[in-house]
Design a protein around this motif. Sequence first.
Motif, mmCIF file in Angstrom:
data_model
loop_
_atom_site.group_PDB
_atom_site.id
_atom_site.type_symbol
_atom_site.label_atom_id
_atom_site.label_comp_id
_atom_site.label_asym_id
_atom_site.label_seq_id
_atom_site.Cartn_x
_atom_site.Cartn_y
_atom_site.Cartn_z
ATOM 1 N N GLY A 60 -4.339 0.281 -25.749
ATOM 2 C CA GLY A 60 -3.246 1.021 -26.860
ATOM 3 C C GLY A 60 -2.177 1.706 -26.061
ATOM 4 O O GLY A 60 -1.367 1.995 -26.192
ATOM 5 N N TYR A 61 -2.972 2.692 -25.005
ATOM 6 C CA TYR A 61 -1.946 3.563 -24.123
ATOM 7 C C TYR A 61 -0.916 2.481 -23.295
ATOM 8 O O TYR A 61 0.527 2.957 -23.406
ATOM 9 N N VAL A 62 -1.230 1.541 -22.889
ATOM 10 C CA VAL A 62 -0.530 0.659 -21.905
ATOM 11 C C VAL A 62 0.623 0.328 -23.027
ATOM 12 O O VAL A 62 2.119 0.193 -22.821
ATOM 13 N N THR A 63 0.158 -0.337 -24.290
ATOM 14 C CA THR A 63 1.235 -0.841 -25.226
ATOM 15 C C THR A 63 2.323 0.277 -25.606
ATOM 16 O O THR A 63 3.502 -0.038 -25.667
ATOM 17 N N LEU A 118 -3.211 13.618 -33.678
ATOM 18 C CA LEU A 118 -3.984 13.049 -34.604
ATOM 19 C C LEU A 118 -4.738 11.749 -34.037
ATOM 20 O O LEU A 118 -5.781 11.372 -34.340
ATOM 21 N N VAL A 119 -3.985 11.069 -33.114
ATOM 22 C CA VAL A 119 -4.654 9.741 -32.596
ATOM 23 C C VAL A 119 -5.180 9.984 -31.099
ATOM 24 O O VAL A 119 -5.807 9.373 -30.804
ATOM 25 N N PHE A 120 -4.645 11.102 -30.313
ATOM 26 C CA PHE A 120 -4.942 11.337 -28.794
ATOM 27 C C PHE A 120 -4.648 12.691 -28.568
ATOM 28 O O PHE A 120 -4.241 13.386 -29.207
ATOM 29 N N LEU A 352 -0.566 4.602 -13.302
ATOM 30 C CA LEU A 352 -0.306 3.402 -13.847
ATOM 31 C C LEU A 352 -1.669 2.755 -13.888
ATOM 32 O O LEU A 352 -1.749 1.612 -14.328
ATOM 33 N N LEU A 353 -2.558 3.284 -13.071
ATOM 34 C CA LEU A 353 -3.893 2.330 -13.148
ATOM 35 C C LEU A 353 -5.075 3.113 -13.959
ATOM 36 O O LEU A 353 -5.814 2.421 -14.799
ATOM 37 N N SER A 354 -5.244 4.477 -13.790
ATOM 38 C CA SER A 354 -6.324 5.199 -14.492
ATOM 39 C C SER A 354 -6.537 5.302 -15.818
ATOM 40 O O SER A 354 -5.164 5.328 -16.717
ATOM 41 N N PHE A 355 -7.534 5.380 -16.540
ATOM 42 C CA PHE A 355 -7.345 5.601 -17.912
ATOM 43 C C PHE A 355 -7.023 6.967 -18.207
ATOM 44 O O PHE A 355 -7.042 8.021 -17.639
ATOM 45 N N GLY A 356 -5.996 7.146 -19.545
ATOM 46 C CA GLY A 356 -5.614 8.257 -19.852
ATOM 47 C C GLY A 356 -4.267 8.029 -20.602
ATOM 48 O O GLY A 356 -3.408 7.381 -20.174
ATOM 49 N N GLY A 357 -4.055 8.407 -21.672
ATOM 50 C CA GLY A 357 -2.864 8.492 -22.494
ATOM 51 C C GLY A 357 -1.656 8.806 -22.089
ATOM 52 O O GLY A 357 -0.806 8.498 -21.999
ATOM 53 N N SER A 358 -1.684 10.306 -21.889
ATOM 54 C CA SER A 358 -0.601 10.971 -21.362
ATOM 55 C C SER A 358 0.011 10.557 -19.948
ATOM 56 O O SER A 358 1.262 10.476 -19.899
ATOM 57 N N VAL A 361 1.678 6.744 -20.506
ATOM 58 C CA VAL A 361 2.519 6.774 -21.215
ATOM 59 C C VAL A 361 3.885 7.407 -20.593
ATOM 60 O O VAL A 361 4.961 7.005 -20.367
ATOM 61 N N THR A 362 3.723 8.744 -19.781
ATOM 62 C CA THR A 362 4.615 9.227 -18.884
ATOM 63 C C THR A 362 4.976 8.492 -17.760
ATOM 64 O O THR A 362 6.397 8.510 -17.311
ATOM 65 N N ASN A 363 3.889 7.895 -17.216
ATOM 66 C CA ASN A 363 4.365 6.877 -15.879
ATOM 67 C C ASN A 363 5.392 5.837 -16.347
ATOM 68 O O ASN A 363 6.181 5.554 -15.703
ATOM 69 N N CYS A 364 5.020 5.204 -17.554
ATOM 70 C CA CYS A 364 6.038 4.104 -18.162
ATOM 71 C C CYS A 364 7.313 4.575 -18.383
ATOM 72 O O CYS A 364 8.251 4.094 -18.245
#
Length: 387
Positions: A60-63, A118-120, A352-358, A361-364
Amino acid sequence: MSMANNLRHHETHYDNVLIWLVITMLSFGLVMVYSASIDTAEASKATGYHANFFLIRQAGYVTAGLMAGFMAFRMVTMLQWQRLAPWLFVVGLVLLTLVLVPKIGRNVNGSQRWLPLLVFNLQPSELMKLFTVLYAADYTVRKAALMHNLKQGFLPMLVAILFTGFLLLREPDFGAFVVIIAIAMTTLFLGGLNLRIFVGLLVMSVIGFIGLIWSSPYRLQRIVGFMDPWADPFGKGYQLSHALIAFGRGRVWGLGLGGSIEKLFYLPEAHTDFLLAVIAEELGFVGVAVVIGLFAWLIIRAFQIGREAAVLERHFSALTAMGIGVWIGAQAGINIGVNVGLLPTKGLTLPLLSFGGSGIVTNCVAMGILLRVDYETRALKLGRKRA
């Protein structure tokens, strides 16, 4: 014939190598996060005992990251980013302040770094790295004629970064502070900061970091544990000793994907801060070398894009591209150094590799901006050729 010409014209406007490099890293990270987390997720009440918990969230984070990166590339020009840069920096400072407010910021393992949404959970320090890249590039361009003047050219930026550092150290997030310092100082140096001022700042930074470590028992204990993890393998040196065991077990080719033993409740944060140790155990020296090679390729490409923009006198775009390269390089370098025992433990993930939403998304978004810099440079070159 016209369609073929359109296709050729389309291809000249996109850096396909950069696009596939980012997709490869995100995909590889998704696989390794799943491998590193599947057993702990299946055994944890917090995840509902779902083995795919972290895989689903990371997907979901990657998407979300790819969508955000695409919008950053398609919808915002570099001129608009430059105009937004000071305001985004102020927004970042506000978010870092909100994190420290009781009952607003969320405390996890003794660190108050997150704003629950709400979601993360939003981690403002990740956004601040991107905002610092943009702000430092904009500041350097605006103050280009004053870069040899300590009072007018440097002190305003110093005050802004020190205030940012104060907020980060209150969380505490020393790792993010180091990365932001690296971004700001390198951008100023690339923008023409006086060499004597730059060297003086380096010396002052080293003294300051030593002072920060010495004044904090928490950081001092980490340094002691880092110097000799085997002196207290069940205490201060626990994480590093198990990371080193993972590297030793992996040898050249690794134990095979999914074959890590250290991720089975031995190595803390195996899917975040110590993902590289799991890669080393499962894919060996070859896997680690591939990861380092991918990061090196990405950083080199960022500086190439920046240099091409500088040739066309697009200075904000050039400094932004190089700032992104410094950010990714500094964070990846610190994380790799921590995993192999060259640096004390810091709460920094592999970009770009490790788990984590913020972080993802920021890297992308940063990659979308980097692609935009290249896109505008190619379009300008094409326009000049046709003219």
